[in-house]
Design an enzyme around this catalytic site. Structure first.
Site: not given
Ligand code: GLA
Length: 431
Positions: A142, A144, A148, A193
């Protein structure tokens, strides 16, 4: 096929839910929501850039049964306590600033369950039934930088939708998860993500053009996102995904750095659009043509110039990376990943010192094709692509070197997993 989840993991989750609900294990459904990596396309999703992603064979499992009423009752393998609320309670955004003022029992994982309900309510989905559920994340992963939080958000969305017999497309779920993060929590992140988690397919690199987004406001307009799955040809040598953990775990929602960088990108876009006489457009870097950037970049002050340089150079690396991947050229793919890492450090300036050290260590490790921060770079882990045959050797090299560079943080990882060797995963689904 992805090697995760294993049968024994599924049995354990089902038994936990059966115990909580008094139902039979056969009635228990399980949401599988994998963690993601982003080989190329760092920090440009929120500016409408193009990104690439893949899931790994680790993630979140959420076992659940429909509760038969409006109640939601949740327990977690990682966090104490029970989260209980009703689906007819209207949810309101809590925002970053007053996250600590959220209802008392609401720890991070409870917050995401309420956030999922908020997103579904806001988009007028008919949620009448709650769930009794048990959630479990792959050990120690988590916060990380493997996303997550998006995996948790997606898991609650899929469970609530399934329990209410709603059919919701992946594109719509991308938007619903955005409502959790941008609308409910107030993090101004992009859609990398959840898109990776919802769209990826085993063995492929997922390419996503974030430009087709509805604007970053609480708009409910859905648009089809331009994405494709790119299969690599038969590779000469198999690869593995190496995750090297820093021991820094501060949640992104409590770090002002992320939203600050988003604001700087927008400021840079504003200057460039104004210079070109296009100030009526939304100040997002994807609205600035590359030629306009080249012609007017000297008008940006130093910090904004660096952010814009990261955006435009990263977009190009994604395009080149896709070609390298499609032709099976892992060496070239790796070089671009490392160049992305360097640009995150020098232009985007989002790297915490321990992560920068890990990045440099990974570049020297045997068999590593390329490395960069896995997530935003403020905490968590670095990701590397490595020759499968050398993965073990690389992992122990990184562990030893990081112990020398950051003994205090390395100590926090001892007993846990300092370096993990993973394989590609599949997309989120309900079993
Ligand atoms: C996090 C954010 C994403 C993205 C990344 C960097 O994970 O949630 O939307 O911007 O950082 O690429």
């Amino acid at each position: 096929m992805s090697s995760w989840p294993t049968d024994s993991e599924l049995i354990a989750i089902k038994e936990a839910v059966a115990k909580m609900s008094g139902r039979d294990t056969e009635e228990v459904r399980v949401v599988v929501a994998p963690y993601r990596i982003c080989p190329l396309g760092a920090h440009i999703d929120h500016q409408g850039g193009a990104v690439s992603a893949m899931t790994i064979n680790k993630g979140i499992l959420l076992g659940f049964v429909p509760s038969g009423g409006t109640e939601v009752q949740l327990r977690s393998a990682q966090f104490d306590g029970e989260v209980c609320f009703r689906v007819d309670e209207i949810q309101h955004p809590i925002g970053l600033a007053n996250k600590n003022g959220a209802p008392k029992e609401t720890s991070i994982w409870g917050t995401y369950a309420r956030g999922a309900l908020y997103a579904l309510q806001t988009s007028k989905k008919n949620i009448k039934q709650g769930v009794v559920g048990y959630i479990s994340g792959s050990d120690g992963l988590d916060s990380s930088g493997l996303s997550s939080s998006a995996a948790v958000g997606v898991a609650y969305l899929l469970a609530l939708e399934n329990a209410n017999e709603l059919t919701v497309s992946p594109t719509e779920n991308i938007e619903l998860d955005r409502l959790i993060e941008n609308g409910y929590l107030g993090l101004r992140n992009g859609i990398l993500d959840q898109s990776a988690i919802l769209l990826s397919s085993y063995g492929c690199l997922t390419y996503m053009d974030c430009k087709k987004l509805p604007s970053q406001k609480n708009s409910l307009k859905m648009q089809t996102m331009d994405h494709k799955l790119v299969q690599a040809p038969e590779l000469e040598k198999p690869f593995r995904i190496l995750l090297a953990f820093s021991g820094l775990k501060q949640a992104l929602t409590t770090n002002p750095g992320y939203n600050l960088r988003v604001a700087e990108c927008q400021e840079a876009a504003k200057v460039l659009l104004t210079a070109y006489g296009n100030s009526e457009l939304e100040p997002t870097l994807c609205n600035v043509e590359h030629e306009v950037y080249e012609a007017h970049k000297h008008e940006l002050e130093t910090v904004l110039a660096r952010r814009a340089e990261h955006y435009f150079s990263e977009n190009m690396r994604v395009t080149k990376g896709l070609e390298a991947w499609a032709s099976g050229n892992l060496e070239e793919f790796g070089k671009l990943i490392s160049a992305s890492g360097l640009s995150s450090i020098e232009n985007y300036e989002c790297g915490a010192e321990p992560l920068i050290q890990l990045y440099k260590i990974l570049l020297k490790a045997p068999g590593v094709y390329g490395a960069r921060f896995s997530g935003a770079g403020f905490r968590g882990c670095c990701v590397a692509f490595v020759d499968a045959e050398k993965a073990e050797e690389a992992a122990s090299y990184v562990k030893n070197e990081y112990e020398k560079a950051q003994p205090e943080f390395a100590k926090k990882l001892s007993g846990g997993t300092p370096v993990l060797i993973c394989e590609a995963g599949d997309s989120a689904r309900v079993l």
